[in-house]
Design an enzyme around this catalytic site. Structure first.
Site, PDB file in Angstrom:
ATOM      1  N   GLN A  33       7.181  14.882   6.612  1.00  0.00           N
ATOM      2  CA  GLN A  33       6.484  16.073   6.145  1.00  0.00           C
ATOM      3  C   GLN A  33       5.242  16.396   6.976  1.00  0.00           C
ATOM      4  O   GLN A  33       4.440  17.242   6.595  1.00  0.00           O
ATOM      5  CB  GLN A  33       6.080  15.890   4.670  1.00  0.00           C
ATOM      6  CG  GLN A  33       7.262  15.555   3.764  1.00  0.00           C
ATOM      7  CD  GLN A  33       6.868  15.425   2.308  1.00  0.00           C
ATOM      8  OE1 GLN A  33       7.390  16.142   1.459  1.00  0.00           O
ATOM      9  NE2 GLN A  33       5.961  14.518   1.993  1.00  0.00           N
ATOM     10  N   ASN A  43       4.947  19.790   3.830  1.00  0.00           N
ATOM     11  CA  ASN A  43       4.287  18.709   3.108  1.00  0.00           C
ATOM     12  C   ASN A  43       4.272  18.995   1.610  1.00  0.00           C
ATOM     13  O   ASN A  43       3.493  19.814   1.121  1.00  0.00           O
ATOM     14  CB  ASN A  43       2.859  18.521   3.626  1.00  0.00           C
ATOM     15  CG  ASN A  43       2.162  17.343   2.963  1.00  0.00           C
ATOM     16  OD1 ASN A  43       2.812  16.459   2.407  1.00  0.00           O
ATOM     17  ND2 ASN A  43       0.848  17.322   3.033  1.00  0.00           N
ATOM     18  N   ASP A  83       7.375   3.046   0.321  1.00  0.00           N
ATOM     19  CA  ASP A  83       6.290   3.718   1.033  1.00  0.00           C
ATOM     20  C   ASP A  83       6.441   3.564   2.542  1.00  0.00           C
ATOM     21  O   ASP A  83       6.853   2.510   3.034  1.00  0.00           O
ATOM     22  CB  ASP A  83       4.939   3.144   0.600  1.00  0.00           C
ATOM     23  CG  ASP A  83       4.134   4.150  -0.203  1.00  0.00           C
ATOM     24  OD1 ASP A  83       4.555   5.310  -0.316  1.00  0.00           O
ATOM     25  OD2 ASP A  83       3.072   3.770  -0.726  1.00  0.00           O
ATOM     26  N   ASP A 129       4.078   3.341   4.761  1.00  0.00           N
ATOM     27  CA  ASP A 129       3.117   2.433   5.373  1.00  0.00           C
ATOM     28  C   ASP A 129       3.121   1.045   4.742  1.00  0.00           C
ATOM     29  O   ASP A 129       2.211   0.248   4.977  1.00  0.00           O
ATOM     30  CB  ASP A 129       1.707   3.020   5.326  1.00  0.00           C
ATOM     31  CG  ASP A 129       1.239   3.322   3.907  1.00  0.00           C
ATOM     32  OD1 ASP A 129       2.079   3.341   2.995  1.00  0.00           O
ATOM     33  OD2 ASP A 129       0.031   3.532   3.714  1.00  0.00           O
ATOM     34  N   ASP A 162       4.555   8.439 -10.220  1.00  0.00           N
ATOM     35  CA  ASP A 162       5.255   7.206 -10.540  1.00  0.00           C
ATOM     36  C   ASP A 162       5.001   6.774 -11.980  1.00  0.00           C
ATOM     37  O   ASP A 162       5.915   6.273 -12.659  1.00  0.00           O
ATOM     38  CB  ASP A 162       4.861   6.090  -9.565  1.00  0.00           C
ATOM     39  CG  ASP A 162       3.354   5.972  -9.340  1.00  0.00           C
ATOM     40  OD1 ASP A 162       2.583   6.666 -10.029  1.00  0.00           O
ATOM     41  OD2 ASP A 162       2.944   5.184  -8.469  1.00  0.00           O
TER      42      ASP A 162
END
Length: 676
Positions: free
Chosen positions: A252, A281, A308, A310, A420
């Site tokens: 994104q 995004n 995720d 990262d 979440d």
């Protein structure tokens, strides 16, 4: 892996499936090894483990003299950092014990979470298998939910010429409240190789008879190098790829993953197991929902793993999550814990619950955040042996059955924050709980160098917190008025008036209804950034020299520890003072001093007796001149009260609107994706 081995007690032949391999770190072992294996030491049993009544007695430090305090500290029994010197890692699944070395696998990644298997599956017996070469003693232990340790089985092996494989069966008893199984290995003479240790369960206990597979959803925004590392990890693990349909990598950003060196190689290696998607995004909720959406449309996967971009993965964790899900007595979400990326042995959390009154997350059963297994190993942490029930799991790693997605939908279009949490609560209310399985985790950057209140993120935190409450508790609202006043006061006492304004923008937007919530998804971020930029606290410079010389020094907050009662009294006094004083920010010719981010983040006490200060940003890259503005404080407090009261007066009506609008459906997201 499915094996046919003879059961020692019956002589019958039965198929066993490996559900957990004992693995060791190859990369970054010096930072992570205590999570996998440690040198054996005598277990430390706390008195509270034997007698829970001890914790019901209050300790009064005010009546303790200095000598008593010093004696208590000397006898506290704090453990030193664990050692890993009596063995060497030889490979992903093998270690070598030194002569008379003694190793324990009562560790985060290699202790079998037996109580979770007992609670959520129909498995009644577990089999431990291992290959041993040398003269060794293999011991199996179990624990209870209280952290008490019992020996289960022992086998002495004399196999100096060639490796010997042994199996030991363990009944799943005494595990309702918690408990693990694990093995210790001791060299009786010479070097000993321990290899291919596995935990297996009867295949007939599987609730999903056929072979299952998963897709992985990764949402990324300008973290191309991190995302590439994640893709490489997946591509290089053959066992993981045997269960993988495809990775939906939703990019994104404008620093594209596909433009990174090595992408072509990874893409070729994954082949059809990689689906690369570019879109505007839409935040984490938009990126993860795209992966969920595409997985449901494809119709070939049984699970979707949200991961995720990262995060640093332990591939074995991913396998453990899907293997556990194959045996659960009903569909459920399998969550992974979060370990600190900058302190690799520290567990931030294994999963969390929601405080229904505060509408805020908290650890279960009084467990604290940030447990360091290099200082307090699992064996010596009795509270970590209890089985924990959670409300949700962070989307740094969460495995969701497709049947759940088809039943409850995708993420709400929240952009970031609380997506979440809301999903976990929604799934739980639909009969699909979240199980945060020990031994399943990723490493992720922690939150201690962030302060959402001093960024655009504060809008999404406040808005989505309220919307989650509206969706989850339609009949009785949480204590949201008090929470709004408390949060606004905390921000105002820290002179972060931009965050107060963002709160009020969020509450106004909630009143605009669910359709606006959906429609504003792609454009809201730029609007928030532009709005926030007008506030002085949002205008950071990269050097202290950009501002006038501070008038003096501000004593560190930590120099004046106090009781919570006194802190609350101080807060009330500061709020009253802010209502009756009239400090004009325009009269500040230079800052009173400098307040470091450590003192300025999350607390207002550092700003007592200060009318303006240079405050460093949480990441240490900037500094802003924050000024007291009592007029703005009073106005913002009144506005927050007015808006919160308006929402609460219309709670049931608003809740019904949001719940009936189908904001998390496939159809809603299809329309969003079509325009992006």
């Amino acid at each position: 892996m499915i094996q046919n081995n003879s059961l020692e007690d019956t002589g019958l032949r039965q198929a066993w499936e490996t559900v957990m391999r004992v693995v060791y770190p190859i990369k970054d072992a010096e930072q992570t090894l205590p999570l996998y294996a440690i040198d054996w030491t005598r277990p430390h049993i706390a008195k509270t483990t034997l007698d829970a009544r001890i914790d019901t007695r209050q300790v009064s430090l005010e009546s303790m003299n200095q000598s008593t305090l010093q004696r208590m500290i000397r006898n506290s029994g704090f453990s030193n950092e664990v050692s890993c010197n009596e063995f060497d890692v030889k490979g992903r699944t093998s270690i070598a014990l030194k002569n008379h070395g003694h190793v324990s696998c009562c560790t985060f990644f290699n202790a079998f979470p037996a109580s979770y298997w007992r609670r959520w599956t129909g498995v009644k017996t577990v089999r431990f298998g291992v290959s041993v070469q040398g003269n060794a003693k293999i011991s199996i232990f179990r624990s209870t939910g209280r952290g008490l340790i019992y020996p289960v089985a022992e086998r002495v092996v004399t196999a100096s010429e060639s490796a010997m494989s042994i199996d030991m069966d363990i009944p799943m008893s005494g595990l309702m409240d918690g408990g693990y199984f694990w093995f210790d290995a001791e060299s009786l003479d010479g070097t000993v190789t321990i290899a291919d240790a596995i935990w297996s369960v009867p295949f007939e206990d599987r609730t999903t008879r056929r072979s299952t597979s998963m897709s992985i959803a990764i949402a990324t925004f300008n973290r191309a190098s991190y995302c590439m590392d994640q893709l490489r990890t997946i591509a290089d693990d053959s066992a993981l790829r045997n269960r993988l349909d495809t990775v939906y990598c939703t990019d994104q950003g404008n620093d594209l993953v596909k433009d990174r060196e090595g992408f072509a190689e990874v893409s070729a290696k994954l082949g059809t197991q990689l689906t690369y998607i570019q879109q505007s995004n839409l935040g984490g909720s938009g990126g993860f929902s795209r992966g969920m959406y595409e997985t449901v449309k494809a119709g070939s996967s049984d699970y979707i793993l949200l991961l995720d971009d990262d995060a640093v993965s332990e591939p074995e964790s991913i396998l453990r999550a899907i293997q556990f899900a194959d045996y659960t007595i009903r569909p459920l979400l399998v969550g992974g814990g979060m370990l600190h990326l900058d302190n690799r042995t520290m567990l931030y959390t294994q999963g969390e619950r929601i405080n229904q009154q505060r509408m805020w997350m908290q650890p279960s059963k009084g467990l604290e955040y940030n447990h360091d297994f290099s200082m307090e190993p699992l064996r010596d942490s009795p509270d970590r042996h209890q089985r924990i029930d959670e409300d949700f799991n962070g989307w740094w790693m969460c495995l969701i059955p497709i049947t759940v997605v088809e039943k409850v939908g995708l993420s709400i279009p929240a952009f970031i924050k609380f997506d979440d949490i809301e999903y976990g609560l929604r799934a739980k209310n639909a009969g699909f709980p979240t199980v945060c399985l020990p031994g399943v985790a990723v490493w992720h950057q922690a939150w201690h160098d962030k302060d959402p209140a001093r960024s655009w993120e504060e809008y999404f935190t406040e808005r989505n917190r309220w919307i989650t409450a509206l969706l989850t508790y339609p009949d009785r609202p949480p204590r949201m008025l008090m929470e709004t006043l408390y949060t606004d006061a905390s921000l105002g006492l820290r002179f972060i008036y931009s965050a107060m304004a963002l709160h009020h923008m969020a509450l106004k937007d909630i009143l605009r209804g669910p359709q606006y919530f959906v429609d504003c998804l792609p454009a809201k971020l730029s609007e928030i950034r532009k709005f926030r930029a007008n506030y002085p606290d949002a205008q950071a410079a990269d050097s202290i020299e950009a501002f006038p010389e501070p008038a003096g020094e501000i004593e560190p907050l930590r120099s004046h520890p106090s009781t919570m009662k006194r802190i609350y009294i101080s807060a009330i006094k500061l709020i009253i003072k802010s209502f009756i004083s009239n400090v004009d920010p325009n009269t500040a010719l230079r800052p009173d001093g400098i307040i470091p981010a450590q003192d300025a983040t999350w607390t207002w006490s550092a700003f007592d007796h200060v009318n303006s200060a240079l405050v460093t940003t949480a990441d240490g890259n900037g500094v802003a001149w924050l000024k007291r503005d009592n007029k703005r404080f009073r106005k913002n407090m009144r506005e927050g009260y007015r808006l919160a009261r308006r929402i609460l007066r219309n709670w049931k009506k608003l809740s019904a609107q949001y719940r009936s609008h189908d904001i998390a459906s496939m159809e809603t997201w299809a329309r969003i994706f079509e325009n992006r």
